[in-house]
Every structure is written in C-alpha cells, then in structure tokens.
Design a protein around this motif. Structure first.
Motif, PDB file in Angstrom:
ATOM      1  N   TRP A 182       0.823  -1.203   0.000  1.00  0.00           N
ATOM      2  CA  TRP A 182       0.000   0.000   0.000  1.00  0.00           C
ATOM      3  C   TRP A 182       0.861   1.259   0.000  1.00  0.00           C
ATOM      4  O   TRP A 182       0.532   2.255  -0.654  1.00  0.00           O
ATOM      5  CB  TRP A 182      -0.923   0.002   1.218  1.00  0.00           C
ATOM      6  N   THR A 183       1.968   1.208   0.730  1.00  0.00           N
ATOM      7  CA  THR A 183       2.883   2.356   0.755  1.00  0.00           C
ATOM      8  C   THR A 183       3.408   2.667  -0.642  1.00  0.00           C
ATOM      9  O   THR A 183       3.404   3.828  -1.092  1.00  0.00           O
ATOM     10  CB  THR A 183       4.058   2.063   1.704  1.00  0.00           C
ATOM     11  N   ALA A 184       3.873   1.636  -1.336  1.00  0.00           N
ATOM     12  CA  ALA A 184       4.373   1.831  -2.698  1.00  0.00           C
ATOM     13  C   ALA A 184       3.263   2.330  -3.619  1.00  0.00           C
ATOM     14  O   ALA A 184       3.495   3.182  -4.491  1.00  0.00           O
ATOM     15  CB  ALA A 184       4.964   0.523  -3.227  1.00  0.00           C
ATOM     16  N   PHE A 185       2.050   1.824  -3.440  1.00  0.00           N
ATOM     17  CA  PHE A 185       0.926   2.250  -4.272  1.00  0.00           C
ATOM     18  C   PHE A 185       0.627   3.737  -4.086  1.00  0.00           C
ATOM     19  O   PHE A 185       0.426   4.471  -5.072  1.00  0.00           O
ATOM     20  CB  PHE A 185      -0.307   1.410  -3.925  1.00  0.00           C
ATOM     21  N   PHE A 186       0.580   4.198  -2.841  1.00  0.00           N
ATOM     22  CA  PHE A 186       0.279   5.604  -2.583  1.00  0.00           C
ATOM     23  C   PHE A 186       1.334   6.525  -3.196  1.00  0.00           C
ATOM     24  O   PHE A 186       1.002   7.562  -3.782  1.00  0.00           O
ATOM     25  CB  PHE A 186       0.188   5.855  -1.070  1.00  0.00           C
ATOM     26  N   VAL A 187       2.598   6.154  -3.061  1.00  0.00           N
ATOM     27  CA  VAL A 187       3.663   6.994  -3.623  1.00  0.00           C
ATOM     28  C   VAL A 187       3.613   6.975  -5.144  1.00  0.00           C
ATOM     29  O   VAL A 187       3.733   8.018  -5.808  1.00  0.00           O
ATOM     30  CB  VAL A 187       5.033   6.523  -3.113  1.00  0.00           C
ATOM     31  N   ALA A 188       3.422   5.784  -5.730  1.00  0.00           N
ATOM     32  CA  ALA A 188       3.445   5.652  -7.184  1.00  0.00           C
ATOM     33  C   ALA A 188       2.266   6.360  -7.846  1.00  0.00           C
ATOM     34  O   ALA A 188       2.395   6.897  -8.952  1.00  0.00           O
ATOM     35  CB  ALA A 188       3.453   4.173  -7.575  1.00  0.00           C
ATOM     36  N   VAL A 189       1.109   6.370  -7.183  1.00  0.00           N
ATOM     37  CA  VAL A 189      -0.086   6.964  -7.781  1.00  0.00           C
ATOM     38  C   VAL A 189      -0.213   8.445  -7.435  1.00  0.00           C
ATOM     39  O   VAL A 189      -0.343   9.304  -8.319  1.00  0.00           O
ATOM     40  CB  VAL A 189      -1.350   6.206  -7.332  1.00  0.00           C
ATOM     41  N   PHE A 190      -0.164   8.768  -6.156  1.00  0.00           N
ATOM     42  CA  PHE A 190      -0.452  10.134  -5.732  1.00  0.00           C
ATOM     43  C   PHE A 190       0.766  11.059  -5.796  1.00  0.00           C
ATOM     44  O   PHE A 190       0.594  12.277  -5.876  1.00  0.00           O
ATOM     45  CB  PHE A 190      -1.026  10.125  -4.313  1.00  0.00           C
ATOM     46  N   GLY A 191       1.976  10.496  -5.758  1.00  0.00           N
ATOM     47  CA  GLY A 191       3.161  11.334  -5.896  1.00  0.00           C
ATOM     48  C   GLY A 191       3.219  12.050  -7.240  1.00  0.00           C
ATOM     49  O   GLY A 191       3.313  13.283  -7.298  1.00  0.00           O
ATOM     50  N   PRO A 192       3.143  11.317  -8.370  1.00  0.00           N
ATOM     51  CA  PRO A 192       3.161  11.995  -9.681  1.00  0.00           C
ATOM     52  C   PRO A 192       1.972  12.941  -9.889  1.00  0.00           C
ATOM     53  O   PRO A 192       2.127  14.012 -10.484  1.00  0.00           O
ATOM     54  CB  PRO A 192       3.126  10.829 -10.670  1.00  0.00           C
ATOM     55  N   VAL A 193       0.782  12.541  -9.408  1.00  0.00           N
ATOM     56  CA  VAL A 193      -0.382  13.420  -9.564  1.00  0.00           C
ATOM     57  C   VAL A 193      -0.166  14.717  -8.793  1.00  0.00           C
ATOM     58  O   VAL A 193      -0.479  15.822  -9.281  1.00  0.00           O
ATOM     59  CB  VAL A 193      -1.658  12.702  -9.074  1.00  0.00           C
ATOM     60  N   THR A 194       0.381  14.608  -7.583  1.00  0.00           N
ATOM     61  CA  THR A 194       0.631  15.799  -6.779  1.00  0.00           C
ATOM     62  C   THR A 194       1.635  16.727  -7.457  1.00  0.00           C
ATOM     63  O   THR A 194       1.437  17.944  -7.519  1.00  0.00           O
ATOM     64  CB  THR A 194       1.158  15.386  -5.389  1.00  0.00           C
ATOM     65  N   MET A 195       2.710  16.171  -7.989  1.00  0.00           N
ATOM     66  CA  MET A 195       3.713  17.005  -8.645  1.00  0.00           C
ATOM     67  C   MET A 195       3.173  17.616  -9.932  1.00  0.00           C
ATOM     68  O   MET A 195       3.544  18.741 -10.293  1.00  0.00           O
ATOM     69  CB  MET A 195       4.969  16.181  -8.931  1.00  0.00           C
ATOM     70  N   ARG A 196       2.297  16.918 -10.626  1.00  0.00           N
ATOM     71  CA  ARG A 196       1.687  17.483 -11.824  1.00  0.00           C
ATOM     72  C   ARG A 196       0.816  18.686 -11.465  1.00  0.00           C
ATOM     73  O   ARG A 196       0.846  19.721 -12.142  1.00  0.00           O
ATOM     74  CB  ARG A 196       0.858  16.408 -12.539  1.00  0.00           C
ATOM     75  N   LEU A 197       0.049  18.548 -10.385  1.00  0.00           N
ATOM     76  CA  LEU A 197      -0.763  19.673  -9.923  1.00  0.00           C
ATOM     77  C   LEU A 197       0.115  20.832  -9.440  1.00  0.00           C
ATOM     78  O   LEU A 197      -0.195  21.997  -9.686  1.00  0.00           O
ATOM     79  CB  LEU A 197      -1.678  19.216  -8.784  1.00  0.00           C
ATOM     80  N   TYR A 198       1.199  20.496  -8.788  1.00  0.00           N
ATOM     81  CA  TYR A 198       2.116  21.519  -8.271  1.00  0.00           C
ATOM     82  C   TYR A 198       2.741  22.317  -9.412  1.00  0.00           C
ATOM     83  O   TYR A 198       2.852  23.554  -9.352  1.00  0.00           O
ATOM     84  CB  TYR A 198       3.199  20.855  -7.426  1.00  0.00           C
ATOM     85  N   ASN A 199       3.131  21.653 -10.477  1.00  0.00           N
ATOM     86  CA  ASN A 199       3.742  22.346 -11.610  1.00  0.00           C
ATOM     87  C   ASN A 199       2.741  23.207 -12.378  1.00  0.00           C
ATOM     88  O   ASN A 199       3.116  24.186 -13.017  1.00  0.00           O
ATOM     89  CB  ASN A 199       4.375  21.333 -12.566  1.00  0.00           C
ATOM     90  N   ARG A 200       1.464  22.813 -12.303  1.00  0.00           N
ATOM     91  CA  ARG A 200       0.439  23.588 -13.001  1.00  0.00           C
ATOM     92  C   ARG A 200      -0.157  24.685 -12.142  1.00  0.00           C
ATOM     93  O   ARG A 200      -0.860  25.544 -12.663  1.00  0.00           O
ATOM     94  CB  ARG A 200      -0.702  22.651 -13.442  1.00  0.00           C
ATOM     95  N   LYS A 201       0.062  24.648 -10.836  1.00  0.00           N
ATOM     96  CA  LYS A 201      -0.623  25.559  -9.911  1.00  0.00           C
ATOM     97  C   LYS A 201      -0.252  26.995 -10.214  1.00  0.00           C
ATOM     98  O   LYS A 201       0.924  27.326 -10.237  1.00  0.00           O
ATOM     99  CB  LYS A 201      -0.277  25.212  -8.453  1.00  0.00           C
TER     100      LYS A 201
END
Length: 282
Positions: free
Chosen positions: A263-282
């Motif tokens: 579950w730890t790997a899943f959260f990082v793999a899924v939500f990490g890239p999504v978060t950084m994508r939102l951060y770069n677009r913010k």
C-alpha cells in the motif's frame, strides 16, 4: 555645503563595466543545492513552524492520550474482560489511528502556503521541484514520531507491555512512519486541488474516518457481518494495524507487513506523480 556636495558627488560617480564585471566574477558561483539539501531545508522550515506555534502539538499529544483513556476504560471491560487486557490489543491500533489522522495536516499546510502566496516564491527558486513537498512530509514525520512516543509512554504507565521489546516497538513505529509518509501524499494532492483550508480538512476527514473506524483498530472483525468483513479485511489501515500490533507483540506477520509496504508503494506511485503534476500547473 562642501560636505554635502562631496557626498553627492561620490554617490553619482559612474561605475565602469569592467570594474562591475570584475566584482561579479571575483568568486566562483556557488553550486546549485541538491535535492537532499533543499528537502531537508524545507523540512526544517516545517519544524520551525512547530517551534513558533507549539499549539500545533496538541493533536499529537492530548488527542491521542484522550482516545487511549476513553477507549481503554469505557470499552475495555466489555470487549476484553478488563482494561488491562484490552490495552494490549487496542494501543497499537489507536497509535495507528492517531498518526494516520494527523497526516491530513500536511494538505492543510500546503493549502495555507498557497493562499499566502509562499508557493509562488518556492516555484521561482532554482531548486529541485519536489523538495517543497518532500520537506512538508519530512517535517510532519517529526510530529508522527512525537505522537508515537507519547502514546507508548502513556500506554506503559497504564499497563501495556510489548512482547517484542524495544526491537519490536522500533520496527512497528518505523513501519508506521513509512506508511504515513506515503499516505500524506493523498492530502498533499487535496491541498493543491481544493481552494480553502476548511475544504481540505473536511474532505480529508470524510476519507479518514471510514478507513480508521471500519478496521480492526478497536475490535477483531470476526464478529462483523460478512459484507463488512470483506471491506475491513482489505482496508489498508487494517493491514497496517495488524502489522504494527504483531511486531510490538513479538511476532513477525510477514503477510501484513507485505500488504502495508505494498500500500505504501501504491500511494507513492499513484499520488506522488499526480501531486507534482498539480504543483507544476498551480
């Protein structure tokens, strides 16, 4: 008058391009900071926030203690025969619940900095882009550690005795911190998506409460209806609570540990890239 005139003339003295260039290139340009150093710097910034606003520690001290006392003495006799027996089961679960619940403050902190305009300054700096996000998570890891120490200290006073000794306790807390670090990426994503701090808080609570209460934190799911057991047994909080409980008891629940790390790997793999994508677009 002569003094004023001489001062004014000195201030208006032209500077040649050669002298200015010599001054600017007199020393080598400092190296660009690495990803580790910038992440640690932002982590230290998060720690300084706690130093200047110590009231932030209320949710990692008083709240877990209150939960432990209430559930142990209100339900201990009914569920396990005595509070002393029940605390052996419930303390690791409440430890997991308390730490998981305070992970949502990562998203709240991110949203607050966005509203204040601090993130505009961060994005203009020549640094590794994810370092601001990683710094938030590193700073909050200190809060998780404080909550764990407080809970265990109070539990020992109340009669909790971990069969795994110091090694089992350290292993359980380490697994909890790794999971919480990954879990925090969800709330960081919410902090970037939602408009206000209150909306981040309310959305996070809508997710956290079902996950924590519909788990094996307080009771064994064997007594639950079959349809509910299907959800509880596949809940990531259930896997984490079982793994931490087993490690502290002196067992080695390899299956539950594997599920928690998965579950730890899943959260990082899924939500990490999504978060950084939102951060770069913010």
């Amino acid at each position: 008058m002569s003094t004023t005139a001489s001062t004014g003339s000195r201030e208006l003295t032209p500077v040649s391009a050669e002298s200015l260039a010599a001054l600017l290139v007199a020393r080598k340009r400092p190296p660009r900071p690495g990803s580790l150093s910038t992440s640690l710097t932002f982590g230290w910034r998060a720690v300084l926030k706690i130093k200047h606003v110590p009231e932030q520690l209320f949710d990692v001290t008083a709240f877990p203690i209150m939960n432990l006392l209430m559930f142990t003495y209100l339900f201990g006799g009914a569920l396990a025969g005595s509070p002393g027996d029940y605390i052996q089961f419930v303390l690791p679960g409440i430890l997991v619940m308390s730490v998981v619940m305070i992970t949502m403050y990562t998203g709240v902190s991110v949203n607050t900095d966005i509203e204040k305009g601090v993130f505009d300054r961060f994005r203009s700096l020549p640094i590794w882009r994810p370092s601001a996000m990683v710094g938030y998570l590193l700073g909050d890891a200190l809060r998780y550690t404080i909550a764990s120490v407080v809970m265990l200290t109070v539990g020992l006073v109340l009669g909790y005795r971990p069969g795994g000794g110091v090694g089992g306790v350290v292993a359980g807390i380490a697994l909890l911190l790794v999971f919480s670090f990954a879990f925090s990426w969800i709330w960081t994503m919410f902090g970037l998506m939602l408009r206000t701090e209150k909306s981040v808080m309310s959305t996070s609570m809508m997710v956290i409460f079902p996950l924590t209460f519909l788990s094996n934190v307080f009771v064994d799911p064997k007594t639950m209806p079959g349809w509910l057991q299907a959800f509880v047994n596949n809940n990531p909080i259930t896997h984490l609570a079982s793994a931490v409980r087993g490690l502290m008891a002196g067992d080695w629940p390899a299956g539950e540990i594997a599920w928690s790390l998965g579950w730890t790997a899943f959260f990082v793999a899924v939500f990490g890239p999504v978060t950084m994508r939102l951060y770069n677009r913010k």
